[in-house]
Every structure is written in C-alpha cells, then in structure tokens.
Motif scaffolding. Structure first.
Motif, PDB file in Angstrom:
ATOM      1  N   PHE A   1       0.812  -1.219   0.000  1.00 53.74           N
ATOM      2  CA  PHE A   1       0.000   0.000   0.000  1.00 53.74           C
ATOM      3  C   PHE A   1       0.848   1.273   0.000  1.00 53.74           C
ATOM      4  O   PHE A   1       0.661   2.140  -0.869  1.00 53.74           O
ATOM      5  N   PRO A   2       1.781   1.444   0.930  1.00 54.31           N
ATOM      6  CA  PRO A   2       2.604   2.661   0.877  1.00 54.31           C
ATOM      7  C   PRO A   2       3.465   2.739  -0.374  1.00 54.31           C
ATOM      8  O   PRO A   2       3.720   3.849  -0.888  1.00 54.31           O
ATOM      9  N   LEU A   3       3.923   1.596  -0.891  1.00 53.04           N
ATOM     10  CA  LEU A   3       4.707   1.615  -2.123  1.00 53.04           C
ATOM     11  C   LEU A   3       3.859   2.104  -3.296  1.00 53.04           C
ATOM     12  O   LEU A   3       4.334   2.875  -4.146  1.00 53.04           O
ATOM     13  N   ALA A   4       2.602   1.663  -3.342  1.00 49.21           N
ATOM     14  CA  ALA A   4       1.703   2.111  -4.407  1.00 49.21           C
ATOM     15  C   ALA A   4       1.407   3.600  -4.288  1.00 49.21           C
ATOM     16  O   ALA A   4       1.366   4.320  -5.300  1.00 49.21           O
ATOM     17  N   LEU A   5       1.207   4.075  -3.066  1.00 50.99           N
ATOM     18  CA  LEU A   5       0.970   5.509  -2.864  1.00 50.99           C
ATOM     19  C   LEU A   5       2.188   6.323  -3.283  1.00 50.99           C
ATOM     20  O   LEU A   5       2.057   7.393  -3.890  1.00 50.99           O
ATOM     21  N   LEU A   6       3.378   5.819  -2.964  1.00 54.46           N
ATOM     22  CA  LEU A   6       4.609   6.507  -3.359  1.00 54.46           C
ATOM     23  C   LEU A   6       4.729   6.556  -4.876  1.00 54.46           C
ATOM     24  O   LEU A   6       5.054   7.613  -5.449  1.00 54.46           O
ATOM     25  N   ALA A   7       4.478   5.439  -5.533  1.00 56.79           N
ATOM     26  CA  ALA A   7       4.583   5.395  -6.994  1.00 56.79           C
ATOM     27  C   ALA A   7       3.546   6.287  -7.658  1.00 56.79           C
ATOM     28  O   ALA A   7       3.818   6.897  -8.705  1.00 56.79           O
ATOM     29  N   ARG A   8       2.363   6.383  -7.069  1.00 56.62           N
ATOM     30  CA  ARG A   8       1.308   7.207  -7.659  1.00 56.62           C
ATOM     31  C   ARG A   8       1.547   8.700  -7.423  1.00 56.62           C
ATOM     32  O   ARG A   8       1.360   9.532  -8.316  1.00 56.62           O
ATOM     33  N   SER A   9       1.972   9.069  -6.215  1.00 57.65           N
ATOM     34  CA  SER A   9       2.125  10.486  -5.875  1.00 57.65           C
ATOM     35  C   SER A   9       3.467  11.067  -6.322  1.00 57.65           C
ATOM     36  O   SER A   9       3.593  12.277  -6.478  1.00 57.65           O
ATOM     37  N   ARG A  10       4.483  10.211  -6.510  1.00 61.74           N
ATOM     38  CA  ARG A  10       5.806  10.664  -6.942  1.00 61.74           C
ATOM     39  C   ARG A  10       6.182   9.892  -8.202  1.00 61.74           C
ATOM     40  O   ARG A  10       6.822   8.845  -8.122  1.00 61.74           O
ATOM     41  N   PRO A  11       5.792  10.416  -9.369  1.00 58.10           N
ATOM     42  CA  PRO A  11       6.013   9.678 -10.622  1.00 58.10           C
ATOM     43  C   PRO A  11       7.457   9.243 -10.843  1.00 58.10           C
ATOM     44  O   PRO A  11       7.703   8.201 -11.457  1.00 58.10           O
TER      45      PRO A  11
END
Length: 230
Positions: free
Chosen positions: A48-58
């Motif tokens: 979950f945090p990895l996905a949020l990082l990938a989505r919010s920080r291209p």
C-alpha cells in the motif's frame, strides 16, 4: 481388507489413506492456510505505501515497479537462500519470500486502480473541501476497490500455489506432503495434497470475490443497468 489394499497397491484414490492420515492432512492444511494468510496480509501492508509513493511521486514509479518485478523473477531456491541467514529454517523465511513475490501483483494493481479514478471525482471532492487523506480514503480507494480486489485475488491464489515451495525448508503446508511422497511416489498422498491445494485456491478466490461484491454494490447495479439497456 479391500480398503487397505489400495495402500498396498498404491492407488491414486484411496479411502484408507484419507482415514488413517486425516490428522496429518488437517495439520498440513492449517499450516498452508496460516502461511498464505500471513504472507498476503503482510504483502498488503507493504504494498500500500509503495503504491501511494509510486502514484504520488512519478519519478519513483519506475524504480518501485521495476524492483517488485525483479523480485518476482528471482527463483524460489535463490530467494530462500538469500533470506536464510536472516530468518533461518523457519516459517518467517517462507512468509517473507512469499511477501516479496506478492508485491509485483499487489503494487501494480493498486497503482492501476488509483490512477483509474476519474479526475472529475477528485476535483469534485476537492471542491467540497476534502483534504488529501480524506480524498484517498473516502473517494479514491472506494472507486479503486474493484482493481485492488482483483489484484488481491490473483496474489492470494498465486500465494496458495507458491506456499508449497516452502517444503524445501519444511514449512510448505500441503507441499510438505507432496515432497515426502515423491521419493516413493505415494500416489494417494500426492493426489490428495494436490487436490486440497487447488481447493484452497478456489475457496480463497470465491471468498474474496464475495467480499468484493459486498464492498462494491454499485458494480452490480451498474452491470444490471447495462443488461437492461441492451
């Protein structure tokens, strides 16, 4: 006597095997379920945090998705060998390996689901005063839930199958029975453990599908409306 003959003749289907080894089968199944559930749950927490990082920080999307893909390509024997110094011959070794394998599926589906949320839904929520956290939990995650659940179902079924590999360290659930039976080619044990593994995967998928339908009632309404329109 006839029931015991199937053990002597090494038949594929043997009721006497099921009767005499029932506790062994139950123990292996419980271990299999426990390892699978732990691996998938921890995988969700990590993904979950990895996905949020990938989505919010291209700029991090490529490295995150690339790393999880590389981890999935590592052979299980090599993966367990690399983890062995840290966890020893324990269930934690198998669970950690399974978590790493699940990340490529979970992270990609989470990112895809979040990116598929309509921009107008986000703008409407911001116009109503939603902050980033409330926007995520009350708008984006519910709309992304079908994709998230699809990824969870795939990861769970995959983990049920991969758990058997843990038999190389004695923590493979039903895989332990399969490995123990192979040297003597004990047909009833190989077949029974294999069938139980398949049944676990099917049961887990159906359970998660039911949870998905409960959490996303609007998808059923939309599907019904589409059928009526045709």
């Amino acid at each position: 006597m006839a029931g015991r003959d199937c053990l002597v003749t090494n038949d594929w289907i043997c009721g006497e095997y099921l009767r005499s080894r029932s506790q062994e089968l139950i123990d292996a199944t419980v271990q299999h379920i426990g390892i699978t559930a732990a691996a998938v749950a921890i995988g969700l927490v990590v993904a979950f945090p990895l996905a949020l990082l990938a989505r919010s920080r291209p700029r991090f999307a490529g490295p995150v998705l690339g790393l999880t893909t590389v981890l999935y390509t590592v052979p299980s024997l090599a993966m367990f060998s690399l983890l062995l110094p840290f966890f020893g011959l324990s269930a934690a070794l198998v669970i950690t390996g399974l978590v790493l394998y699940s990340l490529t599926i979970l992270v990609r589906n989470m990112v895809a689901g979040l990116e598929a949320v309509p921009a107008e839904a986000r703008e409407a929520a911001r116009g109503m005063g939603y902050g980033p956290a409330r926007l995520l939990w009350e708008v984006e995650l519910p709309l992304a839930l079908p994709a998230l659940m699809a990824g969870l179902r795939i990861a769970t079924v995959s983990t049920v199958a991969l758990t058997t590999v843990g038999s190389i360290v004695g923590r493979g659930g039903l895989g332990n029975l399969i490995e123990d039976a192979l040297p003597s080619f004990f047909k009833a044990q190989v077949l029974t453990a294999s069938v139980l593994c398949v049944l676990l995967a099917v049961a887990a998928d159906l359970l998660l599908l039911g949870v998905q339908r409960l959490l996303t009632p609007w998808t059923r309404i939309h599907a019904a409306g589409t059928r009526e329109a045709h």
